[in-house]
Design a protein around this motif. Structure first.
Motif, PDB file in Angstrom:
ATOM      1  N   PHE A 108       0.241  11.564  11.089  1.00  0.00           N
ATOM      2  CA  PHE A 108      -0.652  11.491   9.940  1.00  0.00           C
ATOM      3  C   PHE A 108      -0.048  12.223   8.740  1.00  0.00           C
ATOM      4  CE2 PHE A 108      -3.866   9.536  12.340  1.00  0.00           C
ATOM      5  CZ  PHE A 108      -4.938   9.230  11.525  1.00  0.00           C
ATOM      6  N   ALA A 109       0.618  13.353   8.985  1.00  0.00           N
ATOM      7  CA  ALA A 109       1.198  14.133   7.887  1.00  0.00           C
ATOM      8  C   ALA A 109       2.333  13.374   7.206  1.00  0.00           C
ATOM      9  CB  ALA A 109       1.697  15.472   8.416  1.00  0.00           C
ATOM     10  N   LYS A 110       3.093  12.553   7.964  1.00  0.00           N
ATOM     11  CA  LYS A 110       4.217  11.820   7.404  1.00  0.00           C
ATOM     12  C   LYS A 110       3.783  10.530   6.705  1.00  0.00           C
ATOM     13  CE  LYS A 110       7.018  12.843  11.326  1.00  0.00           C
ATOM     14  NZ  LYS A 110       7.869  12.261  12.337  1.00  0.00           N
ATOM     15  N   ALA A 111       2.654   9.981   7.066  1.00  0.00           N
ATOM     16  CA  ALA A 111       2.259   8.650   6.598  1.00  0.00           C
ATOM     17  C   ALA A 111       1.749   8.668   5.163  1.00  0.00           C
ATOM     18  CB  ALA A 111       1.168   8.100   7.512  1.00  0.00           C
ATOM     19  N   LYS A 112       1.873   7.506   4.491  1.00  0.00           N
ATOM     20  CA  LYS A 112       1.273   7.320   3.178  1.00  0.00           C
ATOM     21  C   LYS A 112      -0.226   7.167   3.395  1.00  0.00           C
ATOM     22  CE  LYS A 112       3.678   5.026  -0.380  1.00  0.00           C
ATOM     23  NZ  LYS A 112       4.068   3.755  -0.965  1.00  0.00           N
ATOM     24  N   MET A 113      -1.020   7.871   2.622  1.00  0.00           N
ATOM     25  CA  MET A 113      -2.462   7.856   2.831  1.00  0.00           C
ATOM     26  C   MET A 113      -3.090   6.493   2.512  1.00  0.00           C
ATOM     27  SD  MET A 113      -3.524  10.624   4.106  1.00  0.00           S
ATOM     28  CE  MET A 113      -2.095  11.174   4.982  1.00  0.00           C
ATOM     29  N   SER A 114      -2.453   5.705   1.654  1.00  0.00           N
ATOM     30  CA  SER A 114      -3.023   4.406   1.289  1.00  0.00           C
ATOM     31  C   SER A 114      -2.634   3.303   2.274  1.00  0.00           C
ATOM     32  CB  SER A 114      -2.562   4.012  -0.110  1.00  0.00           C
ATOM     33  OG  SER A 114      -1.165   3.899  -0.134  1.00  0.00           O
ATOM     34  N   LYS A 115      -1.772   3.597   3.241  1.00  0.00           N
ATOM     35  CA  LYS A 115      -1.281   2.621   4.200  1.00  0.00           C
ATOM     36  C   LYS A 115      -2.308   2.406   5.321  1.00  0.00           C
ATOM     37  CE  LYS A 115       2.778   1.869   7.050  1.00  0.00           C
ATOM     38  NZ  LYS A 115       3.940   2.515   7.624  1.00  0.00           N
ATOM     39  N   LEU A 116      -2.349   1.184   5.868  1.00  0.00           N
ATOM     40  CA  LEU A 116      -3.240   0.885   6.988  1.00  0.00           C
ATOM     41  C   LEU A 116      -2.748   1.585   8.260  1.00  0.00           C
ATOM     42  CD1 LEU A 116      -3.835  -2.936   6.531  1.00  0.00           C
ATOM     43  CD2 LEU A 116      -5.505  -1.130   6.230  1.00  0.00           C
ATOM     44  N   LEU A 117      -3.672   2.013   9.096  1.00  0.00           N
ATOM     45  CA  LEU A 117      -3.288   2.607  10.376  1.00  0.00           C
ATOM     46  C   LEU A 117      -2.519   1.586  11.218  1.00  0.00           C
ATOM     47  CD1 LEU A 117      -6.481   4.560  11.432  1.00  0.00           C
ATOM     48  CD2 LEU A 117      -4.265   5.525  10.939  1.00  0.00           C
ATOM     49  N   ASN A 118      -3.051   0.390  11.299  1.00  0.00           N
ATOM     50  CA  ASN A 118      -2.411  -0.674  12.056  1.00  0.00           C
ATOM     51  C   ASN A 118      -2.547  -1.954  11.244  1.00  0.00           C
ATOM     52  OD1 ASN A 118      -1.561  -2.614  13.851  1.00  0.00           O
ATOM     53  ND2 ASN A 118      -2.631  -1.735  15.599  1.00  0.00           N
ATOM     54  N   GLN A 120      -1.908  -4.963  11.923  1.00  0.00           N
ATOM     55  CA  GLN A 120      -2.441  -6.079  12.700  1.00  0.00           C
ATOM     56  C   GLN A 120      -3.949  -5.939  12.937  1.00  0.00           C
ATOM     57  OE1 GLN A 120       0.623  -4.694  13.752  1.00  0.00           O
ATOM     58  NE2 GLN A 120       1.679  -6.399  12.791  1.00  0.00           N
ATOM     59  N   GLN A 121      -4.480  -4.732  12.768  1.00  0.00           N
ATOM     60  CA  GLN A 121      -5.910  -4.506  12.979  1.00  0.00           C
ATOM     61  C   GLN A 121      -6.470  -3.703  11.805  1.00  0.00           C
ATOM     62  OE1 GLN A 121      -5.629  -2.653  16.833  1.00  0.00           O
ATOM     63  NE2 GLN A 121      -6.077  -4.586  17.852  1.00  0.00           N
ATOM     64  N   PRO A 122      -6.705  -4.376  10.671  1.00  0.00           N
ATOM     65  CA  PRO A 122      -7.149  -3.668   9.466  1.00  0.00           C
ATOM     66  C   PRO A 122      -8.543  -3.072   9.588  1.00  0.00           C
ATOM     67  CG  PRO A 122      -7.144  -6.037   9.102  1.00  0.00           C
ATOM     68  CD  PRO A 122      -6.526  -5.802  10.440  1.00  0.00           C
ATOM     69  N   GLN A 123      -9.311  -3.448  10.601  1.00  0.00           N
ATOM     70  CA  GLN A 123     -10.658  -2.894  10.750  1.00  0.00           C
ATOM     71  C   GLN A 123     -10.633  -1.396  11.062  1.00  0.00           C
ATOM     72  OE1 GLN A 123      -9.325  -5.196  12.813  1.00  0.00           O
ATOM     73  NE2 GLN A 123      -9.838  -4.810  14.942  1.00  0.00           N
ATOM     74  N   TYR A 124      -9.471  -0.861  11.466  1.00  0.00           N
ATOM     75  CA  TYR A 124      -9.376   0.576  11.740  1.00  0.00           C
ATOM     76  C   TYR A 124      -9.222   1.398  10.464  1.00  0.00           C
ATOM     77  CZ  TYR A 124      -8.902  -0.739  16.609  1.00  0.00           C
ATOM     78  OH  TYR A 124      -9.119  -1.249  17.854  1.00  0.00           O
ATOM     79  N   GLY A 125      -8.985   0.727   9.327  1.00  0.00           N
ATOM     80  CA  GLY A 125      -8.946   1.417   8.052  1.00  0.00           C
ATOM     81  C   GLY A 125      -7.587   1.988   7.703  1.00  0.00           C
ATOM     82  N   ARG A 126      -7.599   2.826   6.690  1.00  0.00           N
ATOM     83  CA  ARG A 126      -6.385   3.456   6.175  1.00  0.00           C
ATOM     84  C   ARG A 126      -6.333   4.911   6.631  1.00  0.00           C
ATOM     85  NH1 ARG A 126      -4.428  -0.145   2.756  1.00  0.00           N
ATOM     86  NH2 ARG A 126      -5.826  -1.681   1.869  1.00  0.00           N
TER      87      ARG A 126
END
Length: 132
Positions: A108-118, A120-126
């Motif tokens: 989580f610390a490395k990821a872009k905050m605006s990027k989707l978690l997955n 292929q499954q956008p229902q999980y959010g950003r």
């Protein structure tokens, strides 16, 4: 040879269009309107009965079925209150759970905050949706 075939096909199709009979049309009859009744002027019904409302039916009580019996054995404890991680079974015994949790925090610390978690499954959010 091909030209002759195309010319013959074109002549046949044009002649077919010219020889198709026109379908008969229904006779046109004028629309007649119904005669209008003469207006009633000055007529008052003095002894006409007054309409009475029909009685309102009594309300029907709502009947519901009881909930289905539980399929869980009676000895299963259902916990409805939240507990701390320290209260969970085997939380202190295993170091794997803590390592897994720390890895997820690092991702989580490395990821872009605006990027989707997955993607292929956008229902999980950003990522930002899951931050405090």
């Amino acid at each position: 040879m091909l030209r002759r075939f195309l010319w013959a096909g074109m002549i046949l199709s044009l002649s077919a269009c010219a020889t198709v009979p026109v379908p008969p049309q229904a006779p046109q009859t004028p629309v007649q309107t119904a005669p209008q009744p003469a207006p009633i002027s000055g007529t008052v019904l003095k002894d006409a009965p007054i309409a009475q409302p029909s009685p309102i039916p009594p309300s029907i009580p709502r009947v519901t079925a009881p909930p289905p019996p539980s399929k869980l054995p009676p000895e299963v404890e259902i916990i409805e209150t939240p507990k701390w991680y320290a209260h969970l079974a085997h939380w202190k015994d295993s170091d794997q759970a803590l390592k897994s949790f720390q890895r997820s925090c690092a991702s989580f610390a490395k990821a872009k905050m605006s990027k989707l978690l997955n993607p292929q499954q956008p229902q999980y959010g950003r990522y930002v949706d899951w931050m405090p």
